[in-house]
Design an enzyme around this catalytic site. Structure first.
Site, short mmCIF file in Angstrom:
data_model
loop_
_atom_site.label_atom_id
_atom_site.label_comp_id
_atom_site.label_asym_id
_atom_site.label_seq_id
_atom_site.Cartn_x
_atom_site.Cartn_y
_atom_site.Cartn_z
CB CYS A 68 -0.90 0.10 0.97
SG CYS A 68 -2.06 -1.36 1.22
NE ARG A 145 -2.97 -4.04 -2.40
CZ ARG A 145 -2.00 -3.82 -1.73
NH1 ARG A 145 -2.36 -2.60 -1.77
NH2 ARG A 145 -1.84 -4.13 -0.78
C1 BEZ Z 1 0.67 -4.58 1.50
O1 BEZ Z 1 1.94 -4.54 1.86
O2 BEZ Z 1 -0.06 -3.03 1.84
C2 BEZ Z 1 -0.55 -5.69 2.38
C3 BEZ Z 1 0.46 -6.52 2.26
C4 BEZ Z 1 -0.85 -7.81 2.80
C5 BEZ Z 1 -1.87 -7.56 3.09
C6 BEZ Z 1 -2.07 -6.75 3.53
C7 BEZ Z 1 -1.26 -5.28 3.23
#
Ligand code: BEZ
Length: 231
Positions: A68, A145
């Site tokens: 993110c 997402r």
């Molecule tokens: C992330 O790195 O944004 C992420 C990875 C796994 C679950 C939720 C967010």
């Protein structure tokens, strides 16, 4: 008892328009985006206030997560590209407003870029569920997402859904926006891998005489518009 300001002053709620019409089971391309009011990093916002321009509404699983963070850094760096296309960005996650603030401060300090587009807080997931941003079979309550491309009349024109462990392509978001705007402007179709400057396609003829009169056997249904040039 101390009453947390979020609950006291800014309780998330769907707007009247949305409350009156039952939420569709799953949003589809062509549906009107459900309206909502919520607290965000730029103050209280209402989705319908973004009518008359394009809007990309997108959810992310959580603040302070690696993928993110890369998405937000990249979007902030390229924010002018969306602005130049008269398109607003609006992010959303289950995290609180103060989590969003702390994350944006960290991003500014570490990556030297300010995220100025709004991030909505959705602690009750009322918005996330309305938009189908919450995977029903997931054990946690994070939004996935999901990205909605909403046109100036409030209609959802395209959607993408990426898993939590894979970041979105920001150039692809820009390309999709370009394609949606171009097909509207020219009343045309965008072929595979289309980029601005390349020819769009015309709708197939519905006239049998044109089918028989066409030079090549595919020319009646696969034909380019006059505008644009091959690169
Ligand atoms: C992330 O790195 O944004 C992420 C990875 C796994 C679950 C939720 C967010």
């Amino acid at each position: 008892m101390y009453c947390f300001p979020r609950v006291k002053c800014y309780e998330l709620r769907m707007t009247n328009e949305t409350e009156q019409s039952p939420m569709p089971a799953g949003l589809r391309i062509g549906d009107m985006a459900p309206d909502f009011e919520a607290r965000s990093t730029i103050g209280p916002i209402r989705l319908s206030d973004y009518r008359d321009r394009w809007l990309i509404l997108f959810s992310h699983p959580a603040d302070f997560t690696p993928v993110c963070t890369t998405e937000f850094v990249e979007l902030a760096r390229r924010a002018e590209e969306f602005e130049a296309r008269d398109c607003a960005l609006m992010a959303l996650s289950v995290d609180s407003l103060f989590s969003h603030f702390a994350w944006l401060r960290m991003i500014r300090d570490r990556f030297d870029v300010e995220v100025r587009f709004p991030i909505v807080e959705d602690p009750t997931l009322v918005i996330g569920r309305a938009f189908g941003m919450v995977a029903p079979k997931d054990n946690d309550s994070a939004t996935v997402r999901t990205t909605f491309f909403i046109d100036p009349t409030g209609i959802i024109r395209a959607m993408t859904c990426y898993p939590a462990n894979m970041g979105r392509s920001i150039p692809e978001m820009v390309r999709m926006l370009d394609a949606l705007q171009a097909i509207d402007a020219q009343d045309a179709l965008a072929p595979a891998n289309w980029h601005p400057g390349e020819p769009l396609l015309r709708s197939p003829t519905q006239d049998l005489d044109e089918v028989f009169a066409a030079k090549g056997s595919t020319d009646w249904f696969l034909r380019e518009t006059k505008k644009g040039k091959r690169t």
